[in-house]
Design a protein around this motif. Structure first.
Motif, PDB file in Angstrom:
ATOM      1  N   LEU A   1     -34.280 -30.150 -55.008  1.00 15.11           N
ATOM      2  CA  LEU A   1     -33.609 -30.398 -55.988  1.00 15.11           C
ATOM      3  C   LEU A   1     -32.568 -31.736 -55.550  1.00 15.11           C
ATOM      4  N   ASP A   2     -32.211 -31.802 -54.147  1.00 17.38           N
ATOM      5  CA  ASP A   2     -31.649 -32.931 -53.908  1.00 17.38           C
ATOM      6  C   ASP A   2     -32.282 -34.050 -53.954  1.00 17.38           C
ATOM      7  N   GLU A   3     -33.706 -34.355 -53.914  1.00 16.67           N
ATOM      8  CA  GLU A   3     -34.261 -35.580 -54.150  1.00 16.67           C
ATOM      9  C   GLU A   3     -34.521 -35.970 -55.535  1.00 16.67           C
ATOM     10  N   VAL A   4     -33.955 -35.165 -56.371  1.00 22.13           N
ATOM     11  CA  VAL A   4     -34.032 -35.672 -57.786  1.00 22.13           C
ATOM     12  C   VAL A   4     -32.757 -36.598 -58.212  1.00 22.13           C
ATOM     13  N   LYS A   5     -32.974 -37.668 -58.703  1.00 23.85           N
ATOM     14  CA  LYS A   5     -31.687 -38.747 -58.993  1.00 23.85           C
ATOM     15  C   LYS A   5     -31.077 -38.290 -60.707  1.00 23.85           C
ATOM     16  N   TRP A   6     -30.306 -37.562 -60.435  1.00 22.54           N
ATOM     17  CA  TRP A   6     -29.530 -37.135 -61.793  1.00 22.54           C
ATOM     18  C   TRP A   6     -28.829 -38.284 -62.272  1.00 22.54           C
ATOM     19  N   ASP A   7     -28.719 -38.588 -63.576  1.00 26.13           N
ATOM     20  CA  ASP A   7     -27.799 -39.750 -64.179  1.00 26.13           C
ATOM     21  C   ASP A   7     -26.658 -39.189 -64.363  1.00 26.13           C
TER      22      ASP A   7
ATOM     23  N   ASN B   1     -44.789 -25.505 -53.125  1.00 25.34           N
ATOM     24  CA  ASN B   1     -43.952 -24.455 -52.383  1.00 25.34           C
ATOM     25  C   ASN B   1     -42.676 -25.339 -51.796  1.00 25.34           C
ATOM     26  N   GLY B   2     -42.022 -25.815 -52.714  1.00 21.73           N
ATOM     27  CA  GLY B   2     -40.568 -26.502 -52.548  1.00 21.73           C
ATOM     28  C   GLY B   2     -40.694 -27.699 -51.912  1.00 21.73           C
ATOM     29  N   VAL B   3     -41.706 -28.375 -51.796  1.00 21.76           N
ATOM     30  CA  VAL B   3     -41.569 -29.833 -51.436  1.00 21.76           C
ATOM     31  C   VAL B   3     -42.524 -30.568 -52.426  1.00 21.76           C
TER      32      VAL B   3
ATOM     33  N   ASP C   1     -29.212 -26.892 -62.647  1.00 15.89           N
ATOM     34  CA  ASP C   1     -29.391 -25.411 -62.959  1.00 15.89           C
ATOM     35  C   ASP C   1     -30.427 -25.029 -63.757  1.00 15.89           C
ATOM     36  N   SER C   2     -30.735 -26.046 -64.650  1.00 17.04           N
ATOM     37  CA  SER C   2     -31.986 -25.711 -65.464  1.00 17.04           C
ATOM     38  C   SER C   2     -33.321 -26.091 -64.748  1.00 17.04           C
ATOM     39  N   LEU C   3     -33.385 -26.870 -63.894  1.00 20.29           N
ATOM     40  CA  LEU C   3     -34.548 -27.291 -63.262  1.00 20.29           C
ATOM     41  C   LEU C   3     -34.844 -25.863 -62.342  1.00 20.29           C
ATOM     42  N   ALA C   4     -33.760 -25.585 -61.808  1.00 23.14           N
ATOM     43  CA  ALA C   4     -33.935 -24.469 -60.635  1.00 23.14           C
ATOM     44  C   ALA C   4     -34.364 -23.355 -61.405  1.00 23.14           C
ATOM     45  N   ALA C   5     -33.709 -22.926 -62.647  1.00 25.02           N
ATOM     46  CA  ALA C   5     -34.271 -21.949 -63.470  1.00 25.02           C
ATOM     47  C   ALA C   5     -35.758 -22.028 -64.061  1.00 25.02           C
ATOM     48  N   THR C   6     -36.185 -22.996 -64.259  1.00 28.54           N
ATOM     49  CA  THR C   6     -37.424 -23.402 -64.514  1.00 28.54           C
ATOM     50  C   THR C   6     -38.415 -23.007 -63.535  1.00 28.54           C
ATOM     51  N   VAL C   7     -38.361 -23.480 -62.423  1.00 26.30           N
ATOM     52  CA  VAL C   7     -39.307 -23.060 -61.259  1.00 26.30           C
ATOM     53  C   VAL C   7     -39.157 -21.530 -60.961  1.00 26.30           C
ATOM     54  N   GLU C   8     -37.843 -20.698 -61.074  1.00 26.97           N
ATOM     55  CA  GLU C   8     -37.574 -19.489 -60.820  1.00 26.97           C
ATOM     56  C   GLU C   8     -38.461 -18.621 -61.946  1.00 26.97           C
TER      57      GLU C   8
END
Lengths: 129, 129
Positions: B4-10, A111-113, B36-43
């Motif tokens: 999404l902000d908690e992910v450490k992107w390279d 749920n987004g966490v 974007d792809s992570l957000a799309a995956t969840v969606e």
């Protein structure tokens, strides 16, 4: 060593390595190797990674005692990722993560966490003396 | 979207993603995602990667029909690798690799040689029409 030349290292000379536990199939961690660490892994039969933060070879378990015996090593279709089949030694149940957990993948999206879904099996302070 | 902000992107805005088959525990592939792809995956509830070679979103299965339903998503201790638990659709037995094999990790190191140890389940020419 011909087999080392078939690996496609990234621009930093590294490739990501997935360590999967042989007995359970659990994905324990993903770390990185360079050419020297991959050669050392095969020579020792234990996982030797490249520590990007410390910029040196990292024989997994050198401080914690939680070393990884490597049973098999697979390369992917693009030759730029490695999969290790390992036995995770040093604790029962096995601990691969520096937080004292079984797997480094202990946070699940719910749920987004990012929820912590795996317990600490041993206090890290008593692992790294 | 806080998670999404908690992910450490390279430095390229990406992170490596391990896709593990839910039923078998097999590691099928490792690919990359951007924000974007992570957000799309969840969606979508299906794996959407970032294709580094084509520099665009890659909805896995868009050409092959071999899409991946995502059941769970775990982040590692450093927040820079993702583990997906998936069902690999489109063929039985399942095919994740563009070579027509079950897993992308089909080459095993044996006596200093990368040996192909998994069969082609379907001719890639008939997968990508």
């Amino acid at each position: 060593m011909n087999w080392l030349d078939e690996v496609k290292w990234d621009r930093d000379g590294l490739l990501p390595v997935v360590a999967q536990e042989q007995g359970t199939g659990d994905v324990l961690m993903v770390a990185w190797m360079n050419r020297d660490s991959l050669a050392a892994t095969v020579e020792r039969g234990q996982a030797v990674y490249w520590s990007r933060s410390r910029q040196r070879l990292w024989h997994k378990g050198e401080e914690s005692g939680h070393f990884q015996k490597v049973h098999a090593m697979r390369l992917d279709c693009d030759a730029d990722v490695l999969l290790l089949s390992v036995t995770q030694h040093g604790h029962d149940p096995s601990i691969a993560c520096h937080t004292g957990r079984h797997s480094c993948f202990y946070r699940q999206l719910e749920n987004g966490v990012w929820q912590t879904v795996e317990p600490v099996l041993k206090d890290p302070e008593s692992i790294y003396r």
